[in-house]
Design a protein around this motif. Structure first.
Motif, PDB file in Angstrom:
ATOM      1  N   MET A  31       0.976  -1.578   0.273  1.00  0.00           N
ATOM      2  CA  MET A  31      -0.111  -0.605   0.384  1.00  0.00           C
ATOM      3  C   MET A  31       0.708   0.911   0.435  1.00  0.00           C
ATOM      4  SD  MET A  31      -3.716  -1.159   2.440  1.00  0.00           S
ATOM      5  CE  MET A  31      -3.868   0.639   2.171  1.00  0.00           C
ATOM      6  N   ILE A  32       2.156   1.103   0.938  1.00  0.00           N
ATOM      7  CA  ILE A  32       2.957   2.249   0.562  1.00  0.00           C
ATOM      8  C   ILE A  32       3.717   2.340  -0.424  1.00  0.00           C
ATOM      9  CG2 ILE A  32       5.320   3.254   1.754  1.00  0.00           C
ATOM     10  CD1 ILE A  32       4.345   2.298   4.052  1.00  0.00           C
ATOM     11  N   GLN A  33       3.997   1.202  -1.329  1.00  0.00           N
ATOM     12  CA  GLN A  33       4.724   1.498  -2.382  1.00  0.00           C
ATOM     13  C   GLN A  33       3.353   1.941  -3.449  1.00  0.00           C
ATOM     14  OE1 GLN A  33       5.776  -2.469  -3.201  1.00  0.00           O
ATOM     15  NE2 GLN A  33       7.848  -1.481  -3.074  1.00  0.00           N
ATOM     16  N   ARG A  34       1.949   1.851  -3.334  1.00  0.00           N
ATOM     17  CA  ARG A  34       1.471   2.427  -4.662  1.00  0.00           C
ATOM     18  C   ARG A  34       1.045   3.936  -3.573  1.00  0.00           C
ATOM     19  NH1 ARG A  34      -2.359  -2.300  -2.526  1.00  0.00           N
ATOM     20  NH2 ARG A  34      -1.718  -3.930  -3.882  1.00  0.00           N
ATOM     21  N   ILE A  35       1.014   3.630  -2.801  1.00  0.00           N
ATOM     22  CA  ILE A  35       0.898   5.958  -2.592  1.00  0.00           C
ATOM     23  C   ILE A  35       2.241   6.153  -3.384  1.00  0.00           C
ATOM     24  CG2 ILE A  35       0.693   7.458  -0.950  1.00  0.00           C
ATOM     25  CD1 ILE A  35      -0.707   5.303   0.902  1.00  0.00           C
ATOM     26  N   SER A  36       3.437   5.884  -2.645  1.00  0.00           N
ATOM     27  CA  SER A  36       4.396   6.651  -3.621  1.00  0.00           C
ATOM     28  C   SER A  36       4.652   6.824  -5.327  1.00  0.00           C
ATOM     29  CB  SER A  36       5.230   5.050  -2.636  1.00  0.00           C
ATOM     30  OG  SER A  36       6.867   6.135  -3.783  1.00  0.00           O
ATOM     31  N   LYS A  37       3.679   5.491  -5.375  1.00  0.00           N
ATOM     32  CA  LYS A  37       4.136   5.882  -7.135  1.00  0.00           C
ATOM     33  C   LYS A  37       2.794   6.848  -7.435  1.00  0.00           C
ATOM     34  CE  LYS A  37       5.638   0.978  -8.050  1.00  0.00           C
ATOM     35  NZ  LYS A  37       5.045  -0.305  -8.272  1.00  0.00           N
ATOM     36  N   CYS A  38       1.224   7.018  -6.659  1.00  0.00           N
ATOM     37  CA  CYS A  38       0.853   7.748  -7.042  1.00  0.00           C
ATOM     38  C   CYS A  38       1.485   9.267  -7.187  1.00  0.00           C
ATOM     39  CB  CYS A  38      -0.440   7.203  -5.963  1.00  0.00           C
ATOM     40  SG  CYS A  38      -1.839   8.419  -6.531  1.00  0.00           S
ATOM     41  N   ARG A  39       2.092   9.295  -5.919  1.00  0.00           N
ATOM     42  CA  ARG A  39       2.878  10.797  -5.802  1.00  0.00           C
ATOM     43  C   ARG A  39       3.644  10.609  -6.278  1.00  0.00           C
ATOM     44  NH1 ARG A  39       7.517  11.419  -1.799  1.00  0.00           N
ATOM     45  NH2 ARG A  39       7.142  13.871  -1.462  1.00  0.00           N
ATOM     46  N   ASP A  40       4.432  10.198  -7.334  1.00  0.00           N
ATOM     47  CA  ASP A  40       5.422  10.443  -8.351  1.00  0.00           C
ATOM     48  C   ASP A  40       4.855  10.620  -9.173  1.00  0.00           C
ATOM     49  OD1 ASP A  40       7.920   9.878  -6.323  1.00  0.00           O
ATOM     50  OD2 ASP A  40       8.140   8.231  -7.536  1.00  0.00           O
ATOM     51  N   GLN A  41       3.540  10.106 -10.193  1.00  0.00           N
ATOM     52  CA  GLN A  41       3.000  10.478 -11.049  1.00  0.00           C
ATOM     53  C   GLN A  41       2.950  11.644 -10.788  1.00  0.00           C
ATOM     54  OE1 GLN A  41       3.045   8.595 -14.245  1.00  0.00           O
ATOM     55  NE2 GLN A  41       3.631   6.357 -13.268  1.00  0.00           N
ATOM     56  N   ILE A  42       2.021  12.462 -10.004  1.00  0.00           N
ATOM     57  CA  ILE A  42       1.470  13.414  -9.999  1.00  0.00           C
ATOM     58  C   ILE A  42       2.051  14.643  -9.647  1.00  0.00           C
ATOM     59  CG2 ILE A  42       0.264  14.858  -8.306  1.00  0.00           C
ATOM     60  CD1 ILE A  42      -1.220  12.975 -10.313  1.00  0.00           C
ATOM     61  N   LEU A  43       3.948  13.807  -9.089  1.00  0.00           N
ATOM     62  CA  LEU A  43       4.806  15.143  -8.913  1.00  0.00           C
ATOM     63  C   LEU A  43       5.404  15.438 -10.437  1.00  0.00           C
ATOM     64  CD1 LEU A  43       6.935  14.208  -5.963  1.00  0.00           C
ATOM     65  CD2 LEU A  43       5.841  16.296  -5.761  1.00  0.00           C
ATOM     66  N   VAL A  44       5.672  14.470 -11.727  1.00  0.00           N
ATOM     67  CA  VAL A  44       5.680  14.407 -12.977  1.00  0.00           C
ATOM     68  C   VAL A  44       5.162  15.588 -13.412  1.00  0.00           C
ATOM     69  CG1 VAL A  44       6.605  13.714 -14.810  1.00  0.00           C
ATOM     70  CG2 VAL A  44       7.122  12.383 -12.121  1.00  0.00           C
TER      71      VAL A  44
END
Length: 388
Positions: free
Chosen positions: A346-359
């Motif tokens: 779950m933490i990894q999914r949140i991290s990937k979601c965050r990275d996508q929005i940052l980019v």
């Protein structure tokens, strides 16, 4: 109005504390056979068939039942519509300076202990005891209930004695009281108790051990695991936290708290009988729902019962085999491993979601900038640093 249950109550043991004296029991046991009013007649008919088969014209006298016959009896009784609710009081663990070792004080104390627990657990209960016996506890308990419970305008008490009778079901209660005694009382102990328990465990919706003492659970529990030196510390902490929670919340009228307490009592009993075994969620639900008109489901159980207890710091291990109170370091690792299977992805999914929005926003939006997500942000950033 919910269907009323009848409780056929019997006792095992005596009130003495001189354990060197022959015949003085080490334990005092109270058993209630619980049956819904709609099942009472059928249960009596089936128990009568069994009585005639094994005892002919006599009563089911538990003291005269040999081990092999008890196993046959329990196997024939185990599928009938009743459950068993019991109290096991280890008189050896009552301090001499407590005052409870005096006969009258002991009887009054146990009266209050049993009444408070039954009244908290069952909104409606029609109590039945032997009207012709000479047992002082029973006489005192009847008087205590009659003076404490409030009858309605028709002299009917939703929790009390309402003239229901069944000598046959009192015999059944006597049989179960003696069977449980064979697992606890030193004067009646049987090596076959484990066999008895395996037959009747689905009938047992509660066996409450008193006084509260984590050493109840060390009596026969010996671990040969590498981390065994920590086991007693873990058991002591798990059991004492459970007892503290029960004691703090036992007078609560909230249904959620009542369920949590019943769940903890179930785990305590399972720890005593099967210290290394988990209990499947459905078996726990069957036990909790046996005394409830409104049934609880798995989602409610996990989110409202188990999670809230863990939020309070109680130690409850879980694995794909169910739940238990931890008896070893391995049990705690089971909980950590099971939780990590959910938390880390779950933490990894949140991290990937965050990275996508940052980019996508050229770092103008960080979905973890909110104050309440600060701990998540730190965890994710620490994990990225660890990877580097």
């Amino acid at each position: 109005m919910n269907e009323i249950q009848c409780a056929f109550i019997e006792e095992y043991g005596n009130y003495g504390f001189d354990f060197e004296q022959q015949g003085v029991s080490t334990h005092f046991i109270i058993v209630s056979i619980l049956v819904k009013e709609s099942n009472k007649e059928f249960l009596e008919q089936e128990v009568e068939k069994i009585r005639q088969k094994y005892f002919h014209s006599g009563e089911m006298i538990s003291g005269e039942v040999e081990d092999h016959l008890r196993i046959q009896l329990l196997n024939e009784l185990k599928d009938l519509p009743f459950t068993v609710y019991a109290y096991v009081i280890d008189k050896r663990k009552i301090r001499e300076d407590s005052g409870i070792t005096f006969k009258k004080t002991f009887i009054k104390y146990v009266n209050r202990l049993v009444y408070d627990d039954l009244y908290r657990t069952f909104d409606q209960l029609d109590l039945v005891m032997d009207e012709h016996g000479s047992k002082e506890f029973m006489d005192e308990f009847k008087n205590y209930v009659k003076t404490t419970s409030i009858p309605d305008l028709f002299n009917y008490s939703s929790f009390g004695f309402n003239q229901s009778q069944s000598n046959l079901l009192l015999q059944l209660a006597n049989l179960f009281a003696a069977t449980i005694a064979q697992g606890y009382d030193r004067t009646l102990f049987s090596e076959q108790y484990r066999s008895f328990y395996q037959i009747i465990k689905d009938k047992m919706i509660g066996i409450h051990l008193w006084p509260y003492d984590y050493k109840h659970f060390l009596y026969e529990y010996k671990s040969e695991k590498p981390d065994a030196k920590y086991d007693e510390v873990i058991i002591k902490q798990a059991v004492n936290l459970a007892y503290q929670y029960i004691d703090k919340n036992r007078k609560s009228d909230e249904e959620d708290e009542k369920i949590r307490i019943d769940f903890l009592k179930f785990l305590l009993f399972n720890l005593k009988e099967n210290p290394d075994e988990y209990v499947f969620t459905q078996e726990i639900l069957d036990n909790l729902n046996a005394i409830r008109e409104i049934k609880i489901n798995q989602h409610y159980f996990r989110s409202t019962i188990v999670s809230k207890l863990r939020d309070q710091g109680l130690l409850i291990s879980s694995s794909n085999k169910g739940y238990k109170l931890p008896a070893s370091l391995t049990d705690l690792y089971d909980f950590v491993n099971l939780s990590s299977l959910t938390i880390h992805p779950m933490i990894q999914r949140i991290s990937k979601c965050r990275d996508q929005i940052l980019v996508a926003t050229n770092k103008e939006i960080d979905i973890l900038d909110q104050k309440e997500y600060e701990y998540l942000k730190r965890i994710i950033e620490m994990e990225k640093l660890a990877v580097k």
